[in-house]
Structure formats: C-alpha cells, structure tokens
Design a protein around this motif. Structure first.
Motif: not given
Length: 1081
Positions: A584-594
């Motif tokens: 949950e704490a890194s979901v936005l980061e996942a979007v950035e990597y995408f």
C-alpha cells in the motif's frame, strides 16, 4: 605429414551438423565424428544398428590443390644395417598400426617398437604418438614425446593437435611456444591446431592467437586460403573480435565457398543475423563471376541466423526455404533438419512436420528436432507419436530417449504421461542404457518431477552412478516445483559440499524455495553466494532475487537489486512493478515504474497489465484506470480473460460499476470463475448487495460452478452489514453446492453468523466442521468477544491451543478484545505478555489499542498514560481515540488527560468530526457546558461533518431507518403511540431516565423527552407495532447510550421478547430484563 594435413582440413570450421541445443548447425572436428552412441546388441526394441559415414566437405579439390603445393613426405630410407627381416617388420608395423584406434593396439605397437629396436625411429614414434592421441591417452603420448631423442615439426604438430582435439588447449599452446623456442618452424598443421586451441579457449587466448597470426604473416602461409579460414573461426569465437575476422576475410584475394561460409558462420555465431544476410547478399553478387553458389553449409548458418530474429525471422526463413528449393538441396539431411527446427521454433509445427515428411533422408537428429518443437508447444502426445512412427525408420540415439522423456510431462493427462515414462524407465534399465549417459538419468528426474512423482525423481537421483550439475539442478528444481521447499534448500546445501559449483539455474530454484518458505536470511546468504560467483549479473538470477525480496516484503532490497542490474528483461520490470503494487505504501511508485517501462520501449504483457491494474485498484483512481484500459486496447489485449478480470476488479474498486457491467457483458463465453467473483466483489464493494445476490442466483440457474471464493465473498458481505436472512440464504446455497464442508466456506459461515448476532448458530456450525484452520478459530473467538461472551472466548482459546492450532496476531486481537469487554484486566495482561514470551509474536498497534481499551473500560485511567509511554512504537490515532473514549466514560474524572489527547488528535486529524464529538461528550459528562460549546464551535470552524446517528430494522417489506426524533415514517403515529405505551410501562416497572446521557444543557424534562426519542427506541417501537414473537434485531451505526441500554432491558422483560442490538462496537442480547454484556460495555 600429408595425413596430418588431411586431418587438419577435416577439422575445418565450415563443416556443419545439426546441434543438439538448437538443431541448427555447429562446428565439427575430425576427432568428434557425428555418430550415435552405439546401442548394446540386445537393445533392438528402440534402436536400429547403423554405420554412419562422415561426409567430407564438397571442396576436396581445393584441399587437393593445397596438398600438391606442399612437399610430399616419404617414408625415411631404412638404415644401412637393416636386414630384409627388419625391412619386412618395419613395413608391417607402419602399415598395421597406422590407423589404430584402440588402447590394446597402442600398447602392442609400443611393445613391438621397443622389441625390434625401433625406439629411436622418428617416423614410427610419430605414428605411435598419433595412435595415443586418437585414443585420448595424452599422458602416454607426452611421456613418449619427452623420451624421444630426436623430434621434428611433425612430432610437435601431432602432439599439439592431440592436446587440441582432447580439450586441453592450454597444453597445446604451451607446447607450441616450446616448439618455436626450440627453433622448429611451425607447419600449417601445427598453426591450425594451436589456432583451434585458442578458438576453444575463447577471449582469454585472443592475444596469443593474434601473435600466431603475426607469425603466420611472416611465412609463405599468410595468403593460404585454408589458414585464413581457421583464423576467421578463431577471431569469430573470441568475443569482440568479429572485426578482426572480417579483416582476415577481406585480405583473401580469391574467395571460395569455404571463405564465404566461414565469415557468414562467424557473424551467425555472434548473433549478428543482419550482417550475416548482408554478407550472403554480397556472396551472391561477387560469386556470379566465379560461379559461387550457396551450399548446404551456407543455408545451415542462415537458418540459424533467421531463427534468432524475433520479428523478421519467419519471413526470412520462408525466403530461405524458397531459395533452398530452387537450389535443389531441400532433400539434404542437414538443411532439412535445420528447417524443421526453425519453423517449429516459430510455432509452425504443421509446416515443420510437412518438411520433415518430405525429407528423403531422415535421421535421429531431424526427428529429435521435430519432437523438441512439439514438446515446446505443449504437444507431448504428438511428440511421442512421432517417435513411435520413426523408431523403425531412423537410428534412434540416446538423445532421442531424453527428448521422449521430456514429452511425457506435456501430456494433457499427467497420469498417462507418468505411466509412459515408467515404461521407458523400465526399458532403459533392461537395455542397460541408464548408465550409458547421465542425460538419461537427468531426463527421468525431470520427467517424474514434472509429472508430480517427486519421490520417484528422488529415487532415480539416489541410484545414479554418475551425476553432473544438470542432475542436481533437475532435482532441486523438481522439489521446488512440487512444493518440497525445505528439501530443495537442503539439496542446495548438499551441492555446495560436492565437486560442482552452483549455476544460475541452481540459484534460481533455491531462491524460489526460500521465497516460498519466507526464509529471508537464507535467501540473503544465497544472494551473497551469487555475488561471489558473479552470477548476480545473470538477469534470471536477479529476477529470482526480486521475487524473493518481494514475497518476503523487503521492498528496499528489491529496489537495490533492480538498480544494480546491468540488463533488464520484461520479467524484471514486471517483478518490480508487481512488488511495489502489492504494498500500500508503494503503489504510486509502481505507477511510476510502469511509466518508465513504457518510456524505455519495453513491450507490455498480461502480467504487466494485471500488476498495474492492481495498483490502480488500491489507489481508487478511476481516471488512471481508464488510461490503462486505453493502453490495453492499443495492445489488442482487451479480450484476454485475465486482463478483463483485472479491469472488472479495478473499476469495481474505483466505483465504476457501470464499466464493470459493460466489460462483464462483453465477455460472454470467456467468463471464468474469477470473472463472476470479480463482478460479485464489485457489487459488494459498491454496496449493491442485492445485485450481488441476484448474480449468485443467476450463476446457479445457468449451472455455473460456484467455488469457495464466491461463497466466502458473499458471506463476508452479509456479515459486514449483518444481513442475517441473506446470509442464511447463501448458507443454503453452499449446502446445495456441496461446499459446506470446505474449510474456507465453513469459516466464512462461522464469521457471518457471529457478526449477525447468531453466536449460537456460529458455535453449532463450528462444532460440526470436519476441518478447521486458524481463520475458523479466530472467527468464533472474535464472535464470542463481539457478542459479550468473553469467558467463552477465552475457553475456546484454551481449546484451540490444546488441539495444536497455533494462534496468530488475529487470534490475540480477539482474545484481548474478549478480556476488554468482560473486564478481565489481569487475564488480559497475561495473554498480552504471552504473545512474545510463549508464542514469539511481536504485538502490533491493534494489540496495544486493545490493551488501552481494556484499561479504559476498567476505569484505570491512571495506568493508561504509563502504558502508552512504554510502547515500543509511536501511538497512532486509533490509540489516542481509544483514550479519549475512555475519558468520556469516566464522567469527567480525568478531563485533563482527555484534553491533551484531544489536542493531539485534532492536530493529526483536524477534519475528523468524531474527535470533536468525543471531546464535547467528555466535557458534557463532567457538566462543563462552556467547554462543550467551544468544542462544537471548533468543529463548525473546521467544517467537519458529524455522522448522523441512526438505527434500522429489516422487515419483510424492506429496511426501515430511523433517526432521533424522526417523524418521516409513514406509520409515525403508531410508532409514537407504541413508544408512549412503552414509556408508561417502563416507569411502572421502575425505569428512571438517565438524563446524564442527554449531552445538552437543558432542563430535566427536556432531557427526558430528548432521550425518549432516540433512534433505537423508535426502531423497537416500530417492530412492536407488528404482531410477532420472533427476536427483535436492531442495528445502530453509533455506540448505544446508557439510557437506551437500560430501557431495552425493561422492554425485553415487558414484551417477553429477545432484543438483539448491534451498535458500532458489539452486540447486546437483551432478554428477561438482562443484557449479555452484564452492563459492562
């Protein structure tokens, strides 16, 4: 010398045969004839005896020309003292043992030389060295070489060639250096052999090979075509020296087919398919003047190159096929085999099979190529059929059996594949083949492991006489795939004690097992092992490390591994995105990597879309979800069932239930169980419980299989809104679907009944469960606590431990909650301490919150502050809100603590109206009306909206909702009339309104009137207007006030009916003037 030279020409790198790894073409040496392993005489079931002959390169004329340009070696004249007898013996020995290839012949030849006094004869000693070289007895050849009093260039060349042919390149290079140092002029054969040794050694011998090139340039062999071809092969094999090979090619004045084939082969081996095809084009242009035509070796290299191109490869392969047909060499065994393998690689199995059937000559290699392709396409049964059709037509070799074993794991019915595998296993044992080649044992291990018979795989491994690294890797991988994770790790430790060094495949399987076990420390040790071995640079190993750290929740290490990778592949990007999306704490980061992945030009696949859609679901960002959906459409992946399911889940969690329905309706026949479950979950998430239930009925009517997840999801929804009737309907459906005994469904049923206030049903069903898991026990323990039966919850906890079920963090939340609701302070502390000391569980924030609630309900406000100060973590808003609630119940006895706590809460959550309400209630309980007014004014300034208190009841005609003083109901007159009657009867029974719970500064009469119109009293009055003797069930969104709690006890006794009231924290069961909470809540 002529014979040595002919051997050299036969080892020319342009001789091409199908390779076992990719069934294209590879370099061939004379010392390694391409023949099948000879079967034993009695192995006639699968094997057909054959005597394959080596095919020479069809360029013998060029070699003959080379021979004629060299001085012919003649047998040395007999010494003057030789008699006729000696002459006859000498001639007999030279002719008898010239082509010997057995150790007996070598020993006999050596003995005859010594016996007849020829120990110093140079020719015979050179011949004997050649015999030793042929049988691989390099130690004896070296000893003979050292003992020879006289040597010539042929002697050196024979020994150097022997070292090269027997895989001892370092010794070959060392002897070449010694030969030059001793003043011998290196012959072309010696130069060719040592260059081949440099080629086999790779980049580490590049410098030495260049020195030999320089030496050749000083001789009259510099312009020799054959020598140039060997130089090209040497440079081509050494990484980064393709340009040097091309320079050698350019220096050849008259290029023949062998030269062109050599340089094309160099570029193909280096993976530069484009340059290889450009050279082929140049060959056709330049060769037109010299009548140069591509031959089977040219096409063999080009087929391999075409197979390496992902996009244009198939088109090139089809063009090559057309050219091969035109050249009339489609019937060639090697070209046909390569084409079969090539088309099969691109998935055109039927096309490959047609070529295979059209080949006039077929062998085991071409058959193996077709079988391997079928196995890769998961068509194992067809591969087996090819073997059965061809076993009587071609000579089957041991590699054919290895491929056959691999096909059994790709049967649609694994049990059938395993049975066939056992038959082959029995055959290789009976034919004595199991010990002939270690690959047979490896194939058996792999077959049994993939067919689920891991015990048989382990048995094969134990009985193997010879093992190689592949044997260990096959076993460890099989154990990991069959979920024997600890055994896989133990065998990884064993391999480190053996003579073998772990490979990348070993590490990947071991890391996978560690990830499945959650053994992060051992996983980190394997990571260190990878660093020491230099295998951390392998992309697949790095991907396994990403999976390990992702599965164990170590996201910082996951990022470090990703940043340290030199090369990425699609799996690498998917792994890091999936890891971040799962936190949950890194979901936005996942979007950035995408976004980075897209900008870097990587192709997205199903895994990518499913991971990023899961991240968007967690963020509840409908706009971003629609953008991802647009990318899915761009990739033509919108009809992939897994992606459609992920889109339904995403839109469902983002509130786009209309989009969910559109996607679901378009899926039609593509729907699977996940599709239905995702749609049901979407309805439930958006509070469309009736639609979810309707979908369940529709599934049942159309015969759609209902799985445990479907029932667990719907039951959880029924539990969340305490809809007992709906929950019972789902329970009935579960019985009809024969899923009542499923532990997941059973646990959900226990949870549903306990959350709907029927703890008796929950307890009864729990006792009937054939299998229980931790969730089953936790559901009932929490249910007892929620329904005011704390002692029963603790008794069940003791029973749980006695039956061997280990408690987890959720268990202790239920246990501590039970202690809190029952006022068992000492027992609560005992259980809290046992978490760490007995069960090894570190208390989390929710456990500390339960302890604060326990102290607050017991009125021990003086202990709360001390307990919070000793917490190993910073308290969160839940802790502080629990403290403030405790101060409210203390009737203003510790407003100073409450004030300080409220200040912290308002700083952390200035928009949360609950904090202001609790503060105002605390002041009201202490009669501090000015402070009450200030708290309410602060709430208005913060524009925080208080949730309106309401109560509701579910009747046959629907759900009826009431608020305090509500007069909007159609039957309001009957309700207030019944309420007036109840108030009268309660007062007659001794009821006195508890005006302290009227949290407003009003006159006593007004307070009493205010209390009498609370929403829960209106709800119970409405139910009592209907004739019935069933228990009354009322739901309330806030905590019930003390006056209503007291009134309900009187009402239950007056009307003689049970009243079940569920407020925001627990259930109250009123019967015969008493409450299940014992007035402690």
């Amino acid at each position: 010398m002529v014979r040595c030279f002919l051997l050299f020409t036969l080892s020319h790198p342009c001789r091409r045969v199908p390779r076992r790894s990719n069934h294209a073409f590879s370099t061939f040496t004379a010392s390694s004839p391409v023949v099948s392993d000879p079967p034993p005489p009695h192995a006639s079931l699968f094997f057909k005896s054959q005597n394959p002959t080596r095919r020479l390169i069809p360029l013998q004329s060029s070699f003959d020309q080379y021979e004629s340009s060299q001085p012919q070696l003649k047998a040395p004249p007999f010494p003057p003292h030789f008699t006729d007898t000696n002459n006859g013996t000498y001639g007999y020995l030279s002719s008898r043992y010239r082509d010997s290839r057995t150790s007996n012949d070598a020993q006999s030849f050596h003995l005859q030389i010594c016996k007849h006094g020829f120990a110093n004869d140079l020719f015979l000693c050179n011949t004997l060295i050649n015999v030793y070289v042929r049988i691989g007895a390099l130690v004896e050849a070296g000893k003979l070489f050292e003992e020879m009093p006289e040597k010539n260039s042929v002697t050196w060349a024979c020994l150097i060639s022997g070292y090269t042919q027997n895989g001892m390149p370092n010794e070959a290079c060392a002897h070449f250096k010694q030969m030059v140092s001793d003043g011998f002029s290196p012959s072309p054969y010696a130069c060719g052999s040592v260059l081949r040794a440099c080629q086999e050694s790779g980049p580490c011998k590049l410098k030495f090979g260049m020195q030999i090139h320089g030496l050749i340039c000083k001789t009259n062999h510099a312009s020799d075509m054959v020598m140039s071809n060997v130089l090209m092969s040497m440079y081509g094999r050494c990484l980064g020296s393709v340009d040097d090979a091309y320079h050698v090619f350019c220096e050849i004045e008259i290029k023949n087919s062998v030269s062109w084939n050599s340089i094309i082969s160099v570029y193909c081996q280096r993976g530069d398919a484009i340059s290889a095809f450009k050279l082929f084009s140049s060959m056709q242009k330049d060769g037109s003047a010299f009548s140069l035509q591509p031959n089977e070796y040219t096409f063999g290299s080009l087929i391999t190159a075409a197979c390496s191109l992902a996009h244009a490869g198939l088109s090139l392969l089809q063009q090559i096929l057309t050219r091969v047909n035109k050249s009339g060499i489609l019937q060639d065994l090697y070209v046909g085999s390569a084409l079969v393998s090539g088309f099969a690689r691109f998935g055109l199995i039927d096309y490959a099979r047609k070529i295979f059937e059209q080949m006039s000559e077929r062998n085991a290699i071409s058959m193996n190529g077709l079988m391997v392709a079928l196995v890769r396409q998961k068509r194992g049964k067809e591969a087996t059929e090819v073997f059965m059709e061809m076993k009587g037509l071609v000579g089957i070799n041991l590699d054919s059996l290895v491929v056959l074993l691999s096909s059994f794991a790709e049967f649609s019915v694994l049990e059938e594949g395993k049975r066939k595998g056992r038959e082959v296993h029995a055959y290789v044992i009976g034919a004595g083949l199991i010990y002939r080649k270690v690959a047979i044992g490896n194939g058996l291990i792999n077959m049994y492991a993939k067919c689920g018979a891991i015990s048989d795989a382990c048995s094969v491994f134990r009985h193997m006489v010879d093992k190689d690294l592949i044997s260990w890797n096959s076993l460890i991988s099989g154990l990991d795939q069959n979920e024997f994770f600890e055994d896989a790790v133990m065998n990884f430790r064993e391999i480190k004690r053996s003579q073998f060094m772990p490979s990348n495949f070993t590490l990947i399987s071991a890391l996978s097992s560690c990830a499945s076990l959650g053994w992060i420390i051992l996983g980190q040790q394997i990571h260190c092992e990878a660093l020491k071995l230099g295998l951390d640079l392998d992309v697949s190993v790095s991907n396994a490390l990403l999976a390990l750290y992702s599965d164990t929740g170590h996201l910082s290490e996951c990022r470090n591994v990703f940043f340290s990778m030199q090369d990425y592949d699609q799996v690498s990007w998917n792994s890091i995105i999936g890891a971040l999306a799962g936190s949950e704490a890194s979901v936005l980061e996942a979007v950035e990597y995408f976004l980075d992945m897209m900008q870097s030009g990587w192709e997205l696949n199903r895994v990518t879309f499913m991971s990023i859609l899961a991240a968007v679901s967690s963020l509840s960002l409908p706009d971003l979800g629609q953008q991802i959906h647009a990318v899915v459409l761009k990739y033509n992946a919108a009809e992939d069932c897994a992606i459609e399911n992920a889109l339904i889940t995403c839109y469902g969690k983002c509130g786009g239930i209309d989009d969910c329905e559109k996607i679901f309706s378009r899926m039609s026949e593509r729907r699977d169980e996940i599709s239905w479950n995702s749609m049901i979950s979407g309805y439930i998430h958006n509070e469309f419980l009736p639609k979810a239930m309707d979908l369940v009925w529709f599934m049942m009517q159309r015969g759609q299989r209902l799985d445990s997840f479907t029932f667990a999801t719907v039951l959880s929804a029924c539990a969340s809104v305490a809809t007992l009737e709906r929950g019972m309907e789902v329970h009935a459906c579960g019985i009809r679907a024969c899923l009542e005994s499923d532990v997941v469904v059973g646990s959900a049923i226990v949870d549903m009944y306990s959350k709907c206030g029927r703890i008796d049903y929950a307890s009864r069903f729990f006792e009937l469960m054939p299998v229980r898991n931790a969730y089953s026990w936790n559901s009932l323990i929490s249910g007892y606590a929620r329904n005011g039966q704390g002692h029963e919850a603790l008794s069940l906890f003791s029973q749980m431990k006695l039956q061997g079920q280990l408690p987890d963090h959720v268990t202790f939340v239920g246990v501590l909650s039970a202690c809190s609701h029952a006022g068992l302070v000492d027992e609560g502390f005992q259980h809290f301490k046992s978490m760490t000391k007995v069960h090894g569980l570190a208390p989390r924030m929710e456990h500390f919150s339960c302890m604060v609630d326990l102290l607050g309900r017991a009125g021990k406000l003086n202990m709360i502050e001390n307990f919070i100060n000793k917490m190993p973590m910073m308290p969160n808003v839940l802790i502080w809100r629990t403290v403030l609630g405790a101060c409210c119940r203390a009737n203003g006895r510790n407003t100073e603590l409450g004030r300080r706590v409220a200040e912290m809460l308002l700083e952390l959550e200035p928009q949360n109206a609950t904090n202001y309400v609790l503060l105002a209630n605390m002041y009201a309980a202490g009669g501090k009306w000015d402070d009450v007014a200030k708290a309410r004014m602060a709430m208005r300034k913060a524009t925080a909206k208080k949730e309106a208190g309401c109560s509701w009841v579910t009747m046959k005609d629907g759900v009826h909702v009431f608020v305090a003083g509500d007069k909007s109901h159609p039957e309001k007159d009957l309700i207030y009339e019944k309420l007036k009657e109840l108030n009268r009867k309660m007062r007659e029974a001794g009821y006195v309104p508890e005006t302290k719970f009227a949290l407003y500064d009003l006159e006593l009469e007004n307070k009493e009137e205010l209390l009498s119109y609370h929403s829960e009293k209106l709800a119970v009055a409405y139910v009592l207007t209907r004739p019935s003797q069933l228990p009354i069930r009322i739901m309330k969104n806030l905590r019930v006030c003390g006056d209503c709690h007291s009134a309900f006890k009187y009402i239950s006794k007056i009307v003689g009916r049970q009243i079940v009231l569920r407020d925001s924290s627990r259930f109250h069961h009123f019967a015969d003037g008493k409450c299940s909470c014992g007035d402690y809540w």
